[in-house]
Design an enzyme around this catalytic site. Structure first.
Site, PDB file in Angstrom:
ATOM      1  N   ASP A 312       0.862  -1.172   0.000  1.00 34.94           N
ATOM      2  CA  ASP A 312       0.000   0.000   0.000  1.00 34.94           C
ATOM      3  C   ASP A 312       0.906   1.233   0.000  1.00 34.94           C
ATOM      4  O   ASP A 312       2.127   1.138   0.207  1.00 34.94           O
ATOM      5  CB  ASP A 312      -0.977  -0.018   1.184  1.00 34.94           C
ATOM      6  CG  ASP A 312      -2.198   0.860   0.897  1.00 34.94           C
ATOM      7  OD1 ASP A 312      -2.151   1.653  -0.062  1.00 34.94           O
ATOM      8  OD2 ASP A 312      -3.185   0.765   1.637  1.00 34.94           O
TER       9      ASP A 312
HETATM   10  C1  BGC Z   1      -4.886   3.298  -0.070  1.00 35.37           C
HETATM   11  C2  BGC Z   1      -5.090   2.282  -1.164  1.00 35.37           C
HETATM   12  C3  BGC Z   1      -4.894   2.926  -2.519  1.00 35.37           C
HETATM   13  C4  BGC Z   1      -3.534   3.583  -2.559  1.00 35.37           C
HETATM   14  C5  BGC Z   1      -3.239   4.259  -3.882  1.00 35.37           C
HETATM   15  C6  BGC Z   1      -3.572   4.024  -0.231  1.00 35.37           C
HETATM   16  O1  BGC Z   1      -3.386   4.984   0.731  1.00 35.37           O
HETATM   17  O2  BGC Z   1      -4.932   2.653   1.188  1.00 35.37           O
HETATM   18  O3  BGC Z   1      -6.369   1.723  -1.056  1.00 35.37           O
HETATM   19  O4  BGC Z   1      -5.054   1.974  -3.511  1.00 35.37           O
HETATM   20  O5  BGC Z   1      -3.451   4.548  -1.533  1.00 35.37           O
HETATM   21  O6  BGC Z   1      -4.002   5.376  -4.077  1.00 35.37           O
END
Ligand code: BGC
Length: 764
Positions: A312
């Site tokens: 993530d």
């Molecule tokens: C979120 C994800 C997301 C990623 C990219 C993260 O902070 O938890 O769900 O896909 O950002 O935007």
């Protein structure tokens, strides 16, 4: 000996001089496996690590840099900016083949430009673009914004989840996006958590089915230019956060993980999901990004996951903040060893992974495995054969043909996902209604209707409630009254609401008040908004219909007695107003059900229907749980609850026999009759209870869903077929077992409105 040396020299030259060997990886006819191995054999360590790096797009960096001071540019890690690094450097690294993936690239032009940079690199390995296309490709401009995932769950319609994913994939590929960070298959157990609207709710069975269909819809057979990679996320445990906040540490027993949180992930893998994102949070003392048990043992060992794992946002670097790594480099070491293939945005791999391998801290075999997995997907998606996007699809989308067709799907999905929570004969709006007051700013809100993950969804594309109702009731006089300020919630002076046949009030939270990092300790609809509903009812004594909008379960008990009907809409996307008007006018008879329990007091959270029993069964009306001094234990609205304009009678369930051996199928039937005066759809829910087991089990577990559409007076037999395998659970030895003994099956149209039948599972 001499000959041997010559052969060795030729082999060495072929490996190191790469280019002189036939470039099998460039041959579209060669099998993917061979292409991958050929390419891997040509790559330097730096190029391999490059494939494991994901950066934000150049325009994103530029846009964020433009509003930052010199000081911030050097030190600030917020807003997707890489401290001390410019977009020019990122572009140069792309040309050198040191970046394998980008996210937050929002136009086809930028995507094609980045591909052209990658095509200048030595081996010309194409970029894979990831994007948060959560309910439509709504972070990019010009695409259909569908109702949110939690809306889809309300429809209990898994085919709709498939259709929307399929269309989203097409819209994505038309702008050269290959990979969506969806579906979010976390089982959401706490209404305070800001992200529940991205999920399919609190029940493992429902989440699993919605997730599987989304994966299938996105990926197709992964062999055409209309398919994208799905990413099941976030693995795992963050959806039952201890204090409701995002990313808070999760401390969950292995049994709970296996019975509640793992099933949608395991099913997603079985359905072919080719990527998985790990969760920001730690699990039982180990950050998910360095959790070898999760990635190596469970995901790859037990489930044979063939795809790749992406971190993530920034979370590889965050392992140090969890205080499990001594510094950023150590964090990279732990993540790589645990099996995290791609580092989203933290630059930890970019900075340290080559050194870690050279210093013997990370085995090159691990790097090869990770790169192999990533390259395989790039080949399968056809990116090596054509990395650009200039097909007619984009043109068609521009011409709005696709969007127009998809808006129809969005409208259908919208109306089937609005939950009717209360109706004292106020809905549908009488055909004779001539004067309608529409109170509340959400009735004319555009952006809010889109929900989150819709940064570039166009406000002007949105049908507001006002627009939708005017189109649906062209002969009625519809007066819009603002009522309150959406930002401050201060009430405005209301005009005298005399002479209206019906008053429709919209209340709730703004779209920006739910989502990531939008957890709340107070999930009540604002007190002023609720007071306004009460005052309107008391002043007019006319039918008052309330539309409640939000991205999570909300509490509105103060106004509930003063409103004749309540519709919970969540966030419906571009077709919001039409979908709501369809339900208000009865063009669509509501059929949606709650996929999450609605608490009556935030102090009840986490509150979910499939809880365990307690020995202290003294709470009034509920034999299962102990009570509170100051509040009922019951929810405001139960899981699975949702009304229709018609009524259905669901007969007591019947079984063909009362004893089953393991391996047999249990066939349960019930008769469903439409006893009201509208045609309508009902969702028949099947729940299971293991009466006595060697470890305690939930009071109820959803194990079947059937939907029937019946005309008034029509009767249909509904049949559920359950294998004895589905009666199982994880025992003290962590084995999935079915234990002989008595079971109960319940059918009904809500988890609190059920009829039971018993049977016995006997030894073979
Ligand atoms: C979120 C994800 C997301 C990623 C990219 C993260 O902070 O938890 O769900 O896909 O950002 O935007």
């Amino acid at each position: 000996m001499k000959n041997k040396l010559i052969v060795m020299a030729i082999v060495t030259c072929l490996v190191s001089c790469g280019g002189s060997r036939k470039e099998v990886y460039k041959d579209p006819e060669a099998p993917v496996k061979e292409r991958v191995e050929d390419l891997l054999g040509r790559m330097t360590l730096e190029e391999k690590v490059g494939q494991m790096n994901q950066f934000v797009g150049l325009e994103h960096i530029k846009a964020n840099s433009a509003v930052m001071t010199e000081e911030e540019l050097k030190n600030n890690t917020a807003n997707a900016f890489y401290p001390g690094i410019t977009d020019k450097e990122v572009a140069a690294w792309t040309e050198q083949g040191l970046i394998g993936s980008f996210l937050h690239v929002l136009t086809i032009e930028e995507a094609n430009y980045l591909q052209s940079l990658a095509m200048k690199s030595r081996l010309q390995i194409p970029i894979i673009f990831g994007i948060d296309a959560i309910h439509g490709n709504a972070n990019a401009p010009g695409n259909t914004v569908y109702p949110t995932n939690i809306n889809l769950a309300c429809s209990f319609d898994t085919l709709m989840a498939y259709r929307i994913a399929r269309e989203t994939a097409k819209e994505m590929r038309a702008m050269n996006m290959h990979w969506t960070f969806n579906p979010n298959v976390e089982v959401a157990r706490d209404a305070r958590w800001g992200r529940v609207g991205e999920t399919f709710g609190e029940d493992p069975y429902l989440v699993t089915r919605m997730g599987v269909q989304s994966v299938k819809g996105y990926q197709g057979s992964l062999d055409s230019k209309e398919d994208v990679l799905a990413c099941i996320k976030h693995f795992v445990g963050g959806s039952e956060p201890i204090n409701g906040t995002n990313g808070s540490p999760a401390d969950l027993s292995e049994r709970t993980l296996r019975e509640v949180f793992f099933p949608p992930f395991e099913a997603g893998v079985k359905a072919g999901a080719m990527s998985l994102m790990t969760a920001h949070n730690e699990l039982n003392g180990v950050p998910c990004h360095s959790n070898e048990w999760l990635m190596a043992d469970v995901l790859r060992g037990e489930w044979n996951f063939p795809g790749f794992v992406v971190s993530d946002w920034g979370s590889v670097g965050e392992i140090a903040k969890h205080r499990m790594a001594k510094d950023n480099k150590d964090a990279g070491r732990l993540a790589a060893i645990a099996g995290c293939d791609m580092d989203m945005h933290s630059m930890t791999y970019a900075k340290h992974l080559v050194d870690l391998v050279n210093e013997g801290e990370v085995d090159i075999a691990l790097i090869d495995d990770a790169v192999r997995r990533i390259l395989t997907k790039k080949f399968e998606l056809g990116l090596f054969d054509d990395p650009y996007c200039y097909n007619n699809r984009a043109k068609e989308i521009e011409d709005k043909k696709i969007v127009t067709a998809n808006r129809k799907i969005a409208r259908e999905a919208g109306s089937s996902s609005i939950v009717l929570l209360k109706n004292e004969s106020a809905l549908p709006i009488a055909a004779t209604a001539r004067r309608i007051a529409l109170v509340g700013p959400l009735n004319k809100a555009h952006k809010d209707m889109l929900g989150n993950w819709s940064a570039l969804g166009k406000a002007e594309d949105v049908i507001t409630v006002y627009d939708g109702l005017r189109a649906a009731l062209p002969h009625a006089e519809i007066t819009y009254i603002e009522g309150y300020d959406l930002e401050t919630n201060e009430l405005k002076v209301l005009p005298k609401l005399t002479g209206y046949d019906v008053i429709i009030v919209s209340v709730g939270e703004r779209a920006m008040d739910s989502g990531e990092a939008k957890s709340k300790v107070d999930i009540n609809v604002d007190a002023n908004q609720q007071r306004m509903v009460k005052e309107i009812k008391e002043a007019t004594q006319k039918p008052v219909i309330t539309l409640v909008m939000g991205g999570r379960p909300l509490i509105f008990s103060q106004m509930e007695p003063y409103t004749d009907a309540i519709l919970f809409t969540w966030w419906l996307g571009t077709e919001a107003g039409n979908a709501i008007a369809d339900v208000l006018t009865g063009k669509y008879n509501p059929s949606a059900k709650l996929p999450m329990t609605f608490p009556r007091n935030v102090g009840q959270c986490p509150l979910y229907y499939n809880h365990k029993s307690t020995g202290r069964a003294w709470a009034p009306n509920n034999p299962w749980v102990s009570g509170y001094m100051d509040e009922s234990v019951l929810p405001a609205y139960a899981f699975g609850y949702g009304l229709s304009y018609t009524t259905f009678d669901i007969a007591a369930p019947a079984l063909i026999k009362q004893q089953y051996k393991s391996g047999e199928y249990i066939i349960l039937t019930t008769m469903v009759k439409n006893t009201g005066s509208y045609s309508g759809k009902e969702t028949i829910q099947l729940y299971l209870q293991d009466v006595v087991s060697s470890l305690t089990r939930p009071v109820l577990e959803l194990c079947g869903i059937k939907q029937v559409e019946l005309a008034p007076g029509e009767i249909e037999e509904v049949k559920f077929i359950l294998s004895t395998e589905e009666l199982g659970f994880f025992n003290a030895e962590k084995k999935f077992v079915t234990e002989p003994g008595e079971f109960k099956l319940f059918v009904g149209n809500s988890s609190d409105n059920l009829k039971a039948v018993s049977f016995e599972l006997i030894e073979k």
